[in-house]
Design a protein around this motif. Structure first.
Motif, PDB file in Angstrom:
ATOM      1  N   SER A  22       0.805  -1.219   0.000  1.00  0.00           N
ATOM      2  CA  SER A  22       0.000   0.000   0.000  1.00  0.00           C
ATOM      3  C   SER A  22       0.840   1.273   0.000  1.00  0.00           C
ATOM      4  O   SER A  22       0.303   2.365  -0.214  1.00  0.00           O
ATOM      5  CB  SER A  22      -0.930   0.006   1.223  1.00  0.00           C
ATOM      6  N   ASN A  79       3.592   4.071  -1.378  1.00  0.00           N
ATOM      7  CA  ASN A  79       3.806   4.570  -2.735  1.00  0.00           C
ATOM      8  C   ASN A  79       5.098   4.010  -3.333  1.00  0.00           C
ATOM      9  O   ASN A  79       5.994   3.547  -2.621  1.00  0.00           O
ATOM     10  CB  ASN A  79       3.772   6.102  -2.757  1.00  0.00           C
ATOM     11  N   ALA A 111       2.128   2.849   5.230  1.00  0.00           N
ATOM     12  CA  ALA A 111       1.483   4.041   4.695  1.00  0.00           C
ATOM     13  C   ALA A 111       0.822   4.865   5.786  1.00  0.00           C
ATOM     14  O   ALA A 111       0.546   6.051   5.594  1.00  0.00           O
ATOM     15  CB  ALA A 111       0.449   3.646   3.637  1.00  0.00           C
ATOM     16  N   THR A 146       0.139   9.010  -2.330  1.00  0.00           N
ATOM     17  CA  THR A 146      -0.962   8.118  -1.997  1.00  0.00           C
ATOM     18  C   THR A 146      -2.042   8.859  -1.226  1.00  0.00           C
ATOM     19  O   THR A 146      -1.789   9.888  -0.586  1.00  0.00           O
ATOM     20  CB  THR A 146      -0.474   6.942  -1.135  1.00  0.00           C
ATOM     21  N   ARG A 190      -4.678  -4.966  -6.027  1.00  0.00           N
ATOM     22  CA  ARG A 190      -3.951  -3.727  -6.369  1.00  0.00           C
ATOM     23  C   ARG A 190      -3.758  -3.707  -7.878  1.00  0.00           C
ATOM     24  O   ARG A 190      -3.114  -4.599  -8.458  1.00  0.00           O
ATOM     25  CB  ARG A 190      -2.605  -3.705  -5.645  1.00  0.00           C
ATOM     26  N   TYR A 224      -7.094   2.440  -1.457  1.00  0.00           N
ATOM     27  CA  TYR A 224      -5.837   3.182  -1.563  1.00  0.00           C
ATOM     28  C   TYR A 224      -5.676   3.670  -3.007  1.00  0.00           C
ATOM     29  O   TYR A 224      -5.973   2.932  -3.950  1.00  0.00           O
ATOM     30  CB  TYR A 224      -4.639   2.298  -1.216  1.00  0.00           C
ATOM     31  N   GLU A 284      -2.935   5.868  -5.702  1.00  0.00           N
ATOM     32  CA  GLU A 284      -1.616   6.470  -5.922  1.00  0.00           C
ATOM     33  C   GLU A 284      -1.635   7.189  -7.260  1.00  0.00           C
ATOM     34  O   GLU A 284      -2.151   6.674  -8.260  1.00  0.00           O
ATOM     35  CB  GLU A 284      -0.511   5.415  -5.919  1.00  0.00           C
ATOM     36  N   ALA A 339      -4.280  12.125  -6.549  1.00  0.00           N
ATOM     37  CA  ALA A 339      -4.493  10.976  -5.661  1.00  0.00           C
ATOM     38  C   ALA A 339      -5.802  11.120  -4.898  1.00  0.00           C
ATOM     39  O   ALA A 339      -6.566  10.157  -4.754  1.00  0.00           O
ATOM     40  CB  ALA A 339      -3.316  10.839  -4.705  1.00  0.00           C
TER      41      ALA A 339
END
Length: 457
Positions: free
Chosen positions: A268, A270, A307, A360, A409, A432, A434, A441
């Motif tokens: 998670s 960046n 994160a 992120t 992801r 999440y 990015e 974001a």
């Protein structure tokens, strides 16, 4: 939802964290894991925490284990004190989740428990708890040693000339954070102390809180505003404009300042760290997985971060003024201090802008049954047409990569990333995002949450 282990200890509704349940888990921990010289116990500032801490202490003393009651104390300070004494520890905290929930974090004398330890605790739950003469009970204050750790490493003038706002809210380490910053030379202004518990998620900062931070920074002429989550193991930092600095960016900056060679971080975080010349190991989300990754490279100058900003130091580092011993649990003080030191005399926004342009943003949908979240993520992972329809909502249906290490992801052809993951310890679905700049974001995050709400009804 019945209490269970998630990404960070045992969590559940307060009404379900009964004395019997607490006692059974503590007894199982003491049977299944190394204890060393005894058990240190700490707690956060939730209304339910004193009672639960009392249940922990009673269970340990009933099992014949000597207990040191550390009272209300941040998690990393408790862990540092316990490990220094060769003892195990239990922290009573629900971290960033609402006050109707709480939990336990377990530590062996070597640090935070692993997933293998969790399995051993669960396997030992049904065993008969040992009984014997009630053991000794002592009291200790880990705070002064925790503050001294950073003054020794960074020096009494490390933050001289900086005006720092501390958003205290209901964080258990608020006074220690103020003491630490002042001991490092900062001019500190306390902001919004609360007697009522406020759940603060440093990884998912609401719009209203972001506006409050921006307005406060402008009104008080601050160089930064800093804070932590409820138990003090995750930092929150803004620049001089009140703009929140993402936790993974704090991790990158701290890793560079400490001259780490390897960084272990979940999927998670960046992708900017991949361009900084460090060896990068990616893991599932949660500090136990980060610790397991760090243990794969013994002897390395290795750090871990998430994160949410929690930072783990895996080697004996040297700060500008002196030694900084390893601490293999999430810490909020170190990334706050390291980032402010790295900024030097200039604005913090300039130091953040020097990092790779990958940003992120994260948030979650709450009160979403875990089964519903898991079913949606499974469908988007295995059904090509469902995935294509989902991606079309973002105007970019071309995929550059898929990662199912933890949830789903998806890296889009544009380089932007969207990531869905059911929470491991609450009825929440996390999203999440990015992108190449903070605004993009946040826009991607907003679109993602809107899309998920529509799909989940």
């Amino acid at each position: 939802m019945a209490p269970k282990f998630g990404t960070s200890g045992l969590r559940g509704l307060v009404v379900e964290l009964t004395p019997d349940l607490i006692g059974a888990h503590v007894a199982a921990f003491l049977r299944a894991c190394p204890v060393g010289t005894g058990l240190f116990v700490g707690r956060d500032l939730r209304d339910s925490s004193p009672r639960i801490a009392g249940d922990v202490i009673a269970a340990a003393r009933g099992a014949g284990v000597d207990v040191t009651d550390c009272g209300a104390v941040p998690t990393p300070a408790l862990a540092l004190a316990a490990m220094g004494a060769g003892a195990a520890a239990v922290m009573v905290t629900g971290s960033h989740i609402p006050a109707d929930r709480n939990g336990l974090k377990f530590y062996t004398p070597g640090g935070e428990i692993t997933k293998a330890h969790e399995a051993a605790i669960l396997a030992a739950l049904d065993a008969t708890a040992p009984t014997g003469p009630e053991s000794a009970l002592a009291q200790a204050d880990p705070g002064p040693a925790f503050v001294a750790r950073y003054v020794t490493a960074f020096g009494a003038q490390a933050l001289a000339g900086k005006r720092v706002g501390v958003w205290s809210h209901s964080a258990v380490g608020r006074d220690l954070l103020i003491d630490t910053l002042q001991a490092l030379g900062a001019d500190v202004a306390e902001i919004a102390r609360s007697d009522t518990f406020i759940p603060v998620d440093t990884e998912a900062v609401p719009k209203a809180v972001r506006a409050f931070l921006r307005d406060t920074a402008a009104a008080q002429g601050l160089d930064t505003i800093v804070s932590t989550d409820g138990d003090g193991d995750r930092p929150l930092v803004t620049d001089e404009t009140g703009q929140v600095v993402p936790g993974d960016v704090l991790g990158q900056i701290a890793a560079q300042l400490l001259e780490a060679r390897t960084a272990v971080t979940p999927v998670s975080s960046n992708t900017g760290i991949d361009t900084l010349g460090l060896r990068v190991i990616r893991t599932k989300i949660g500090s136990p997985f980060v610790i397991a990754g760090m243990e794969r490279v013994p002897g390395e100058r290795v750090v871990g971060y998430e994160a949410n900003g929690g930072f783990l130091l895996g080697f004996e580092a040297t700060g500008p003024a002196g030694p900084l011993p390893a601490l293999m649990t999430r810490d909020s003080h170190l990334p706050i201090i390291a980032t402010l030191v790295a900024a030097g005399a200039g604005p913090l926004s300039a130091r953040v802008a020097a990092e790779p342009a990958r940003f992120t943003a994260a948030d979650r949908l709450q009160e979403v049954p875990t089964e519903a979240s898991a079913a949606l993520v499974a469908a988007l992972s295995t059904d090509a047409s469902a995935q294509a329809g989902f991606l079309a909502e973002f105007g970019d249906a071309s995929l550059a990569g898929t990662d199912t290490t933890d949830g789903l992801r998806l890296t889009l052809a544009s380089g932007r990333i969207i990531h869905l993951r059911p929470s491991g310890n609450a009825p929440e679905l996390r999203f999440y995002a990015e992108a190449e700049n903070p605004d993009a974001a946040l826009a991607l995050l907003a679109k993602g949450l809107e899309t998920l709400r529509a799909r989940l009804g």
